[in-house]
Enzyme design. Structure first.
Site, PDB file in Angstrom:
ATOM      1  N   GLY A   1      -5.432  -2.229  -4.086  1.00  0.00           N
ATOM      2  CA  GLY A   1      -6.318  -2.354  -2.938  1.00  0.00           C
ATOM      3  C   GLY A   1      -7.495  -1.406  -2.956  1.00  0.00           C
ATOM      4  O   GLY A   1      -8.551  -1.702  -2.396  1.00  0.00           O
ATOM      5  N   ASP A   2      -7.321  -0.254  -3.616  1.00  0.00           N
ATOM      6  CA  ASP A   2      -8.416   0.711  -3.728  1.00  0.00           C
ATOM      7  C   ASP A   2      -9.118   0.595  -5.073  1.00  0.00           C
ATOM      8  O   ASP A   2      -9.787   1.523  -5.517  1.00  0.00           O
ATOM      9  CB  ASP A   2      -7.904   2.137  -3.507  1.00  0.00           C
ATOM     10  CG  ASP A   2      -6.823   2.530  -4.510  1.00  0.00           C
ATOM     11  OD1 ASP A   2      -6.461   1.702  -5.364  1.00  0.00           O
ATOM     12  OD2 ASP A   2      -6.342   3.678  -4.435  1.00  0.00           O
TER      13      ASP A   2
ATOM     14  N   ASP B   1     -12.146  -9.017 -35.810  1.00  0.00           N
ATOM     15  CA  ASP B   1     -10.868  -8.686 -36.446  1.00  0.00           C
ATOM     16  C   ASP B   1      -9.871  -9.844 -36.378  1.00  0.00           C
ATOM     17  O   ASP B   1      -8.942  -9.919 -37.194  1.00  0.00           O
ATOM     18  CB  ASP B   1     -10.233  -7.464 -35.775  1.00  0.00           C
ATOM     19  CG  ASP B   1     -10.989  -6.167 -36.045  1.00  0.00           C
ATOM     20  OD1 ASP B   1     -11.888  -6.159 -36.902  1.00  0.00           O
ATOM     21  OD2 ASP B   1     -10.666  -5.155 -35.385  1.00  0.00           O
TER      22      ASP B   1
ATOM     23  N   GLU C   1       0.824  -1.201   0.000  1.00  0.00           N
ATOM     24  CA  GLU C   1       0.000   0.000   0.000  1.00  0.00           C
ATOM     25  C   GLU C   1       0.860   1.253   0.000  1.00  0.00           C
ATOM     26  O   GLU C   1       1.846   1.360   0.710  1.00  0.00           O
ATOM     27  CB  GLU C   1      -1.027   0.020   1.140  1.00  0.00           C
ATOM     28  CG  GLU C   1      -2.093   1.101   0.976  1.00  0.00           C
ATOM     29  CD  GLU C   1      -2.825   1.030  -0.380  1.00  0.00           C
ATOM     30  OE1 GLU C   1      -2.256   1.505  -1.383  1.00  0.00           O
ATOM     31  OE2 GLU C   1      -3.939   0.484  -0.436  1.00  0.00           O
TER      32      GLU C   1
ATOM     33  N   HIS D   1      -6.504  -7.867 -37.459  1.00  0.00           N
ATOM     34  CA  HIS D   1      -6.262  -6.714 -38.322  1.00  0.00           C
ATOM     35  C   HIS D   1      -6.772  -5.444 -37.650  1.00  0.00           C
ATOM     36  O   HIS D   1      -7.751  -5.458 -36.892  1.00  0.00           O
ATOM     37  CB  HIS D   1      -6.882  -6.900 -39.711  1.00  0.00           C
ATOM     38  CG  HIS D   1      -8.391  -6.992 -39.726  1.00  0.00           C
ATOM     39  ND1 HIS D   1      -9.215  -5.888 -39.660  1.00  0.00           N
ATOM     40  CD2 HIS D   1      -9.212  -8.069 -39.815  1.00  0.00           C
ATOM     41  CE1 HIS D   1     -10.479  -6.271 -39.718  1.00  0.00           C
ATOM     42  NE2 HIS D   1     -10.510  -7.593 -39.799  1.00  0.00           N
TER      43      HIS D   1
ATOM     44  N   ASP E   1       0.015 -13.890 -53.458  1.00  0.00           N
ATOM     45  CA  ASP E   1       0.308 -13.273 -52.154  1.00  0.00           C
ATOM     46  C   ASP E   1      -0.706 -13.651 -51.072  1.00  0.00           C
ATOM     47  O   ASP E   1      -0.395 -13.572 -49.883  1.00  0.00           O
ATOM     48  CB  ASP E   1       0.338 -11.748 -52.285  1.00  0.00           C
ATOM     49  CG  ASP E   1       1.507 -11.232 -53.119  1.00  0.00           C
ATOM     50  OD1 ASP E   1       2.387 -12.047 -53.455  1.00  0.00           O
ATOM     51  OD2 ASP E   1       1.518 -10.022 -53.437  1.00  0.00           O
TER      52      ASP E   1
END
Length: 522
Positions: A320-321, A458, A241, A439, A511
């Site tokens: 913690g918060d 995507d 903390e 993509h 391609d």
């Protein structure tokens, strides 16, 4: 009377510390001579810790049992179509998650994880975290975001994105007000950021920052709270903390602690006696032992840490918060009553390594979900080139038997059921668990799965016969006239002629045609 926890009897500490050390030695020897690990070590992490006199008071995992006798539920999922829930259990007692039950229940829709069950007798179950002093109420993580192979089984981990987190503010047996405890989690060095705070461990019971020493949790990420931090991280730190501590001074006093780097699986460990000493360790969850990066006094750069003031809640994925800007991965973790011995820690690490996080799926070279593949270009210029990720971007480059192990891993993908349509496919990175090929602005990238509809679409591609008559072409799910294409060594989704340079009709059919081959990485 002997203390009973999770079905395991706690023996006197000296005798059982020796037993834990012997168990670790047996596992190490078994690894050296190639004995299958299911035979080499029957004790799972919470069995080991109980035998060492520091029983688990919390044991959470989506992947596997953490007690050899455990045969209950691991986690709960809720599907979007009708809000129904289902508990996901194990294939066998002491075994691995029944991920197929999740796949069946969530088929045709999406699911989130709503609960992570505590395998200990304490029943410290984690549910989706509510609002806190620094963050609005969280949401559940997508249940299918982090597929992974463990022990030869395909299971799921927990992938946290910003705004996700889990918590239990009403626990049993967790250390409070200076009590001693230990904890570890298996996480990933590939899915991290520098925001607060990817934590697992002891936190406040009111979701607010109540002062120094009121937390005692493992933190894993690239946030450097106290300068200097060495290297790029991510680092295993203690969130006590109002600070992520690498030492009693806050900042790192160990210049060799440059972080874990992009290891796919990391064991992160914190021990704290609650009074005057804490220690941090980490290890590669796939091989080797643990490295201690700090062992010394509680923080001395501010007051309130000696003794500690833990409140006993359990948090996962946030501060913690409820500071919830962090990202992270979680596969398993436990918390103990008392400080485990180093021998017990070593035995637990050996067990983690033995189960084979991220191991080969056992299927290669096909588009069947679970198969590991590489995708080779067929254009005459580039027949030794494969799709690989480089700096988060998909490119093609030459991969040969002489290529580095990293290059071979970058060019290896795991076929998954399409994230938007199970009749299509998605491609998960072999060495970045939970990252998929997707993509964005038509270019292919390697990015972590967020669970959104946009991401799912995507990252989904539908195979068809190669447009050149050779191999396979992959149509974008949400742009079905565009196919995965290499152009100028980058990778796009491209149509046959169009307004973008990568839509050029020249050599388009070649391609967009790929050979689905055996993977370069095992």
């Amino acid at each position: 009377m002997p203390n009973i926890e999770g079905g395991s009897t706690v023996f006197p500490r000296l005798r059982t510390a020796a037993l834990a050390a012997l168990s670790a030695l047996v596992t190490v020897l078994a690894l050296a001579v190639g004995i299958p690990q299911a035979q080499a070590a029957s004790s799972l992490p919470c069995d080991v810790y109980a035998a060492a006199g520091t029983p688990c008071v919390a044991a959470h995992s989506l992947a596997r049992a953490l007690y050899s006798s455990y045969n209950g539920s691991l986690y709960q999922v809720q599907r979007a179509s009708d809000s129904a829930t289902k508990d996901i259990g194990l294939l066998t007692a002491g075994g691995y998650a029944n991920a197929a039950a999740q796949d069946t229940f969530c088929a045709g829709t999406t699911c989130i994880i709503t609960k992570i069950y505590d395998q200990s007798s304490r029943h410290n179950d984690l549910t989706v975290e509510g609002a806190g002093g620094a963050g609005a109420a969280d949401v559940g993580a997508p249940a299918d975001a982090l597929p992974v192979t463990v022990g030869g089984h395909q299971v799921y981990g927990l992938e946290i994105s910003a705004g996700m987190g889990y918590r239990d503010n009403s626990t049993s047996g967790v250390a409070t007000n200076g009590g001693a405890e230990g904890m570890y989690m298996v996480t990933s060095g590939t899915h991290v950021n520098g925001s607060c705070c990817f934590d697992y461990g002891n936190a406040e019971t009111n979701n607010k920052d109540t002062g120094n020493g009121h937390m005692d949790a493992i933190n894993f990420g690239t946030e450097c709270w106290f300068s200097p931090c060495y290297g790029q991280g991510p680092w295993v730190q203690a969130d006590l903390e109002n600070g992520l501590f690498q030492s009693n001074l806050g900042h790192s006093t160990n210049s060799s602690n440059t972080g874990t780097g992009a290891l796919p699986f990391v064991t992160a460990l914190l021990k704290n006696n609650g009074q005057d000493h804490f220690a941090l360790k980490w290890g590669n969850a796939q091989s080797g032992g643990l490295t201690t990066t700090y062992s010394g006094s509680e923080p001395t750069n501010a007051g309130g840490y000696s003794p500690m003031h833990q409140e006993g809640a359990i948090v996962l994925g946030t501060g913690g918060d409820n500071s919830n800007g962090s990202i992270g991965s979680f596969f398993e973790g436990v918390m103990t009553s008392g400080i485990p011995t180093d021998a017990a820690d070593n035995s637990v690490q050996a067990n983690i390594v033995s189960v084979g996080y991220g191991g080969a799926t056992g299927s290669t070279g096909t588009l069947t979900p679970g198969s590991e593949i590489s995708l080779k270009a067929t254009t005459s210029c580039c027949t030794s080139d494969y799709i690989r990720h480089q700096n988060n971007t998909a490119v093609i480059s030459s991969i040969t038997t002489g290529s580095s192990a990293l290059d071979k891993s970058d060019a290896t993908w795991i076929v998954r059921r399409g994230l938007a349509d199970a009749s299509c496919v998605s491609f998960e990175s072999r060495n970045y668990p939970g990252d998929f090929l997707r993509h964005y602005n038509y270019q292919l990238l390697r990015q972590p799965m967020t669970g959104t509809t946009q991401y799912r679409q995507d990252a989904t591609f539908c195979p068809t016969t190669g447009k050149s008559g050779t191999g396979t072409s992959f149509a974008s799910y949400n742009y079905p006239t565009k196919f995965i294409r290499h152009y100028n060594f980058n990778v796009y989704i491209a149509s046959d002629g169009g307004s973008n340079t990568w839509d050029s009709a020249t050599s388009w059919t070649d391609d967009v045609s790929w050979v689905v081959s055996a993977p370069w990485a095992p």
